[in-house]
Scaffold this motif. Structure first.
Motif, PDB file in Angstrom:
ATOM      1  N   LEU A 112       0.517   7.616   9.519  1.00  9.65           N
ATOM      2  CA  LEU A 112      -0.351   7.275   8.390  1.00  9.65           C
ATOM      3  C   LEU A 112      -0.612   5.773   8.301  1.00  9.65           C
ATOM      4  O   LEU A 112      -1.344   5.323   7.425  1.00  9.65           O
ATOM      5  CB  LEU A 112       0.273   7.764   7.077  1.00  9.65           C
ATOM      6  CG  LEU A 112       0.428   9.271   6.907  1.00  9.65           C
ATOM      7  CD1 LEU A 112       1.176   9.581   5.613  1.00  9.65           C
ATOM      8  CD2 LEU A 112      -0.931   9.955   6.924  1.00  9.65           C
ATOM      9  N   GLY A 113       0.015   4.999   9.175  1.00  6.21           N
ATOM     10  CA  GLY A 113      -0.146   3.547   9.153  1.00  6.21           C
ATOM     11  C   GLY A 113       0.904   2.826   8.342  1.00  6.21           C
ATOM     12  O   GLY A 113       0.787   1.626   8.089  1.00  6.21           O
ATOM     13  N   ALA A 114       1.938   3.530   7.925  1.00  8.13           N
ATOM     14  CA  ALA A 114       2.994   2.937   7.102  1.00  8.13           C
ATOM     15  C   ALA A 114       4.041   2.248   7.978  1.00  8.13           C
ATOM     16  O   ALA A 114       4.188   2.559   9.156  1.00  8.13           O
ATOM     17  CB  ALA A 114       3.660   4.026   6.266  1.00  8.13           C
TER      18      ALA A 114
ATOM     19  N   ARG B 158       0.837  -1.199   0.000  1.00 13.54           N
ATOM     20  CA  ARG B 158       0.000   0.000   0.000  1.00 13.54           C
ATOM     21  C   ARG B 158       0.876   1.254   0.000  1.00 13.54           C
ATOM     22  O   ARG B 158       1.891   1.308   0.678  1.00 13.54           O
ATOM     23  CB  ARG B 158      -0.888   0.010   1.240  1.00 13.54           C
ATOM     24  CG  ARG B 158      -1.814   1.201   1.292  1.00 13.54           C
ATOM     25  CD  ARG B 158      -2.831   1.077   2.401  1.00 13.54           C
ATOM     26  NE  ARG B 158      -3.634   2.289   2.422  1.00 13.54           N
ATOM     27  CZ  ARG B 158      -4.161   2.802   3.496  1.00 13.54           C
ATOM     28  NH1 ARG B 158      -4.019   2.205   4.653  1.00 13.54           N
ATOM     29  NH2 ARG B 158      -4.859   3.910   3.433  1.00 13.54           N
ATOM     30  N   TYR B 159       0.432   2.231  -0.765  1.00 16.01           N
ATOM     31  CA  TYR B 159       1.063   3.548  -0.775  1.00 16.01           C
ATOM     32  C   TYR B 159       0.182   4.486   0.057  1.00 16.01           C
ATOM     33  O   TYR B 159      -1.011   4.596  -0.196  1.00 16.01           O
ATOM     34  CB  TYR B 159       1.176   4.088  -2.210  1.00 16.01           C
ATOM     35  CG  TYR B 159       2.174   3.341  -3.053  1.00 16.01           C
ATOM     36  CD1 TYR B 159       3.487   3.784  -3.149  1.00 16.01           C
ATOM     37  CD2 TYR B 159       1.812   2.198  -3.754  1.00 16.01           C
ATOM     38  CE1 TYR B 159       4.410   3.110  -3.921  1.00 16.01           C
ATOM     39  CE2 TYR B 159       2.729   1.508  -4.527  1.00 16.01           C
ATOM     40  CZ  TYR B 159       4.018   1.966  -4.606  1.00 16.01           C
ATOM     41  OH  TYR B 159       4.943   1.283  -5.373  1.00 16.01           O
ATOM     42  N   HIS B 160       0.796   5.173   1.021  1.00 20.61           N
ATOM     43  CA  HIS B 160       0.052   6.071   1.909  1.00 20.61           C
ATOM     44  C   HIS B 160       0.172   7.534   1.497  1.00 20.61           C
ATOM     45  O   HIS B 160      -0.573   8.364   1.992  1.00 20.61           O
ATOM     46  CB  HIS B 160       0.534   5.918   3.356  1.00 20.61           C
ATOM     47  CG  HIS B 160       0.310   4.546   3.894  1.00 20.61           C
ATOM     48  ND1 HIS B 160      -0.848   4.173   4.546  1.00 20.61           N
ATOM     49  CD2 HIS B 160       1.096   3.438   3.884  1.00 20.61           C
ATOM     50  CE1 HIS B 160      -0.763   2.913   4.909  1.00 20.61           C
ATOM     51  NE2 HIS B 160       0.411   2.445   4.521  1.00 20.61           N
TER      52      HIS B 160
ATOM     53  N   THR C 165       3.376   0.649   3.014  1.00 19.00           N
ATOM     54  CA  THR C 165       3.334  -0.574   3.813  1.00 19.00           C
ATOM     55  C   THR C 165       3.966  -1.652   2.949  1.00 19.00           C
ATOM     56  O   THR C 165       3.544  -1.869   1.803  1.00 19.00           O
ATOM     57  CB  THR C 165       1.890  -0.976   4.179  1.00 19.00           C
ATOM     58  OG1 THR C 165       1.329   0.062   4.998  1.00 19.00           O
ATOM     59  CG2 THR C 165       1.856  -2.293   4.935  1.00 19.00           C
TER      60      THR C 165
END
Length: 108
Positions: free
Chosen positions: A72-74, A16-18, A106
Motif C-alpha cells: 500500500l506504500g506504507a 499518511r494513513y493507508h 507512512t
C-alpha cells in the motif's frame, strides 16, 4: 518496516494513513502432536510443540501484515493486534488460526 502495538510512534510523525491491513495464518494439527498434547493435558504442564507453532504463526502473521502494508506504500503498521483461535473440523480435529491486524501508515 516499523510495527508497533501502539497507535503513535514516539518521536515520529504519521504523515499518511493507508488503511487497515490484515493477515491470517492457518496451520493444520497433526495426530502425533495432538497425542502428546493430550498427555500433557492429563498430567499438567506446558505443551511446547503447540507453543512453538503459535510463536512461529505470530512471526509469520506479522511478516505478512508488513508485506501487505508495504504494497500500500506504507513504511509502518501501528495498532498491531495478534489473535489466535481454532477452527473445528468435525471430529477430525481443528485448524489453528493466527490473525494480525493493524493500520498501515507512512511515518516521517
Amino acid at each position: 518496516m516499523l510495527t508497533s502495538t501502539t497507535d503513535i510512534v514516539q518521536g515520529r510523525t504519521i504523515a499518511r494513513y493507508h488503511g487497515i491491513v490484515t493477515a491470517e495464518v492457518v496451520y493444520g494439527t497433526n495426530a502425533l502432536r495432538d497425542f502428546f498434547a493430550g498427555i500433557r493435558d492429563l498430567i499438567g504442564g506446558r505443551t511446547g510443540s503447540y507453543e512453538q507453532i503459535f510463536e512461529k504463526g505470530h512471526r509469520e502473521a506479522i511478516a505478512e501484515l508488513s508485506q501487505r502494508a508495504q504494497k500500500l506504500g506504507a513504511n509502518g503498521v501501528i495498532g498491531v493486534s495478534v489473535n489466535t483461535g481454532t477452527i473445528n473440523i468435525d471430529d477430525r480435529g481443528a485448524l489453528l488460526l493466527i490473525t494480525a491486524t493493524g493500520t498501515a501508515v507512512t511515518v516521517d
